[in-house]
Design a protein around this motif. Structure first.
Motif, PDB file in Angstrom:
ATOM      1  N   ALA A 193      39.933  36.940  53.725  1.00 30.65           N
ATOM      2  CA  ALA A 193      38.871  36.178  53.074  1.00 30.65           C
ATOM      3  C   ALA A 193      38.296  36.951  51.896  1.00 30.65           C
ATOM      4  O   ALA A 193      38.010  36.372  50.837  1.00 30.65           O
ATOM      5  CB  ALA A 193      37.769  35.854  54.092  1.00 30.65           C
ATOM      6  N   VAL A 194      38.139  38.263  52.074  1.00 31.69           N
ATOM      7  CA  VAL A 194      37.652  39.101  50.981  1.00 31.69           C
ATOM      8  C   VAL A 194      38.646  39.086  49.826  1.00 31.69           C
ATOM      9  O   VAL A 194      38.269  39.018  48.653  1.00 31.69           O
ATOM     10  CB  VAL A 194      37.421  40.543  51.483  1.00 31.69           C
ATOM     11  CG1 VAL A 194      37.130  41.483  50.310  1.00 31.69           C
ATOM     12  CG2 VAL A 194      36.271  40.578  52.477  1.00 31.69           C
ATOM     13  N   GLU A 195      39.937  39.142  50.168  1.00 29.78           N
ATOM     14  CA  GLU A 195      40.988  39.140  49.145  1.00 29.78           C
ATOM     15  C   GLU A 195      40.957  37.856  48.326  1.00 29.78           C
ATOM     16  O   GLU A 195      41.238  37.867  47.118  1.00 29.78           O
ATOM     17  CB  GLU A 195      42.349  39.299  49.816  1.00 29.78           C
ATOM     18  CG  GLU A 195      43.513  39.368  48.853  1.00 29.78           C
ATOM     19  CD  GLU A 195      44.843  39.451  49.578  1.00 29.78           C
ATOM     20  OE1 GLU A 195      45.844  39.807  48.939  1.00 29.78           O
ATOM     21  OE2 GLU A 195      44.882  39.164  50.800  1.00 29.78           O
ATOM     22  N   GLY A 196      40.617  36.750  48.961  1.00 28.71           N
ATOM     23  CA  GLY A 196      40.600  35.471  48.264  1.00 28.71           C
ATOM     24  C   GLY A 196      39.330  35.206  47.492  1.00 28.71           C
ATOM     25  O   GLY A 196      39.257  34.218  46.742  1.00 28.71           O
ATOM     26  N   SER A 197      38.319  36.038  47.659  1.00 32.58           N
ATOM     27  CA  SER A 197      37.068  35.841  46.941  1.00 32.58           C
ATOM     28  C   SER A 197      37.175  36.399  45.529  1.00 32.58           C
ATOM     29  O   SER A 197      38.020  37.237  45.227  1.00 32.58           O
ATOM     30  CB  SER A 197      35.907  36.509  47.682  1.00 32.58           C
ATOM     31  OG  SER A 197      36.054  37.918  47.663  1.00 32.58           O
ATOM     32  N   SER A 198      36.299  35.934  44.662  1.00 31.53           N
ATOM     33  CA  SER A 198      36.344  36.379  43.266  1.00 31.53           C
ATOM     34  C   SER A 198      35.692  37.740  43.064  1.00 31.53           C
ATOM     35  O   SER A 198      36.095  38.500  42.194  1.00 31.53           O
ATOM     36  CB  SER A 198      35.648  35.342  42.377  1.00 31.53           C
ATOM     37  OG  SER A 198      34.293  35.148  42.800  1.00 31.53           O
ATOM     38  N   LYS A 199      34.699  38.055  43.883  1.00 30.97           N
ATOM     39  CA  LYS A 199      33.960  39.300  43.693  1.00 30.97           C
ATOM     40  C   LYS A 199      34.471  40.448  44.561  1.00 30.97           C
ATOM     41  O   LYS A 199      34.300  41.613  44.210  1.00 30.97           O
ATOM     42  CB  LYS A 199      32.478  39.077  43.993  1.00 30.97           C
ATOM     43  CG  LYS A 199      31.795  38.134  43.015  1.00 30.97           C
ATOM     44  CD  LYS A 199      30.311  38.017  43.311  1.00 30.97           C
ATOM     45  CE  LYS A 199      29.624  37.092  42.307  1.00 30.97           C
ATOM     46  NZ  LYS A 199      28.162  36.967  42.591  1.00 30.97           N
ATOM     47  N   GLY A 200      35.083  40.142  45.702  1.00 31.50           N
ATOM     48  CA  GLY A 200      35.486  41.212  46.615  1.00 31.50           C
ATOM     49  C   GLY A 200      36.967  41.499  46.642  1.00 31.50           C
ATOM     50  O   GLY A 200      37.409  42.363  47.402  1.00 31.50           O
ATOM     51  N   ARG A 205      42.995  44.629  46.757  1.00 31.29           N
ATOM     52  CA  ARG A 205      44.050  44.934  45.792  1.00 31.29           C
ATOM     53  C   ARG A 205      43.435  45.205  44.427  1.00 31.29           C
ATOM     54  O   ARG A 205      42.432  44.606  44.048  1.00 31.29           O
ATOM     55  CB  ARG A 205      45.071  43.799  45.712  1.00 31.29           C
ATOM     56  CG  ARG A 205      44.513  42.505  45.191  1.00 31.29           C
ATOM     57  CD  ARG A 205      45.599  41.432  45.059  1.00 31.29           C
ATOM     58  NE  ARG A 205      46.069  41.027  46.370  1.00 31.29           N
ATOM     59  CZ  ARG A 205      47.279  41.292  46.831  1.00 31.29           C
ATOM     60  NH1 ARG A 205      48.126  41.984  46.108  1.00 31.29           N
ATOM     61  NH2 ARG A 205      47.643  40.871  48.028  1.00 31.29           N
ATOM     62  N   ALA A 206      44.048  46.140  43.714  1.00 35.55           N
ATOM     63  CA  ALA A 206      43.578  46.469  42.378  1.00 35.55           C
ATOM     64  C   ALA A 206      43.896  45.328  41.417  1.00 35.55           C
ATOM     65  O   ALA A 206      44.804  44.522  41.652  1.00 35.55           O
ATOM     66  CB  ALA A 206      44.218  47.768  41.894  1.00 35.55           C
ATOM     67  N   ARG A 207      43.160  45.282  40.315  1.00 33.63           N
ATOM     68  CA  ARG A 207      43.426  44.266  39.304  1.00 33.63           C
ATOM     69  C   ARG A 207      44.830  44.476  38.735  1.00 33.63           C
ATOM     70  O   ARG A 207      45.213  45.568  38.341  1.00 33.63           O
ATOM     71  CB  ARG A 207      42.406  44.363  38.176  1.00 33.63           C
ATOM     72  CG  ARG A 207      42.558  43.309  37.094  1.00 33.63           C
ATOM     73  CD  ARG A 207      41.465  43.427  36.065  1.00 33.63           C
ATOM     74  NE  ARG A 207      40.154  43.213  36.672  1.00 33.63           N
ATOM     75  CZ  ARG A 207      38.999  43.309  35.990  1.00 33.63           C
ATOM     76  NH1 ARG A 207      39.013  43.609  34.706  1.00 33.63           N
ATOM     77  NH2 ARG A 207      37.854  43.109  36.617  1.00 33.63           N
TER      78      ARG A 207
END
Length: 232
Positions: A193-200, A205-207
């Motif tokens: 869920a964190v991975e799918g969020s825009s802020k977290g 994973r790194a940009r």
């Protein structure tokens, strides 16, 4: 000397005197180094090792990035749970620190008034190391090496028996391994869920670290065939 003679039938005490005896023969500066390493340095090193593993993992990305980060999040949680489990164990066993029972020890850290069994430092470092090993083998092996060094330092400093350290290793390992399946089942969906969020998402994973597309059997052959047709 009477204490040494009485300890002849107790390998735990014998080993305590053997290892702590190294502190008596070592230079003062070396004892100070061992004091810092055993009390703070290795714990700090373990934290940095977990962070390093997280940093390299998030840059690599991949389909299992969320599960990998979940395993790393479990490492400090496992250490905290193991220490909490140790509270009633210490209260039940009520084993005094070795320097309160045996004479002639060189104690490098003063002010230790709590019970000795099991060692919190050994418990924390081994729980971190084993949980890290589950997440990443090479980092985990380094962590286990640091945990073993921590155990040696605690006996060298005269604040724990060898069996205190062994008990801590066993407790940390048991908590990290036995509760790992439950922890992963709970933490992995959270990290996804964190991975799918825009802020977290940066936590997982790194940009620029893209998800690896799942490999479908036969897809690579079909793609290659299509490329040949286009070329023809």
């Amino acid at each position: 000397m009477a204490v040494l003679a009485e300890s002849g039938s107790n390998p735990d005490v014998d080993l305590l005197y053997d290892i702590n005896g190294l502190a008596k023969d070592a230079p003062q500066w070396f004892d100070r180094v061992m004091e810092y390493v055993g009390e703070y340095g290795i714990l700090l090193g373990m934290v940095l090792l977990v962070l390093w593993c997280w940093w390299t993992g998030r840059r690599r990305g991949g389909e299992d990035a969320a599960a990998s980060v979940a395993a790393l999040v479990w490492a400090p949680l496992a250490a905290a749970i193991a220490v909490l489990v140790n509270v009633p164990i210490r209260g039940f066993v009520e084993r005094p620190r070795p320097f309160r029972t045996h004479e002639g020890l060189k104690v490098l850290v003063s002010g230790k008034t709590d019970y000795s069994f099991v060692s919190d430092h050994a418990t924390i470092t081994m729980a971190l190391a084993v949980a890290l090993f589950v997440a990443h083998r090479r980092f985990g092996l380094v962590g286990i090496g640091l945990a073993l060094l921590e155990g040696f330092c605690r006996v060298y400093m005269g604040v724990h028996y060898p069996t205190d350290v062994i008990g801590g290793f066993a407790l940390g390992t048991a908590v990290a391994l036995l509760l790992s399946p439950l922890a992963m089942a709970l933490l992995t969906p959270v990290m996804k869920a964190v991975e799918g969020s825009s802020k977290g998402a940066w936590i997982v994973r790194a940009r620029g670290a893209e998800r690896e597309a799942p490999v479908i059997p036969g897809a690579r052959q079909e793609t290659a065939a299509s490329e040949r047709d286009l070329a023809a």
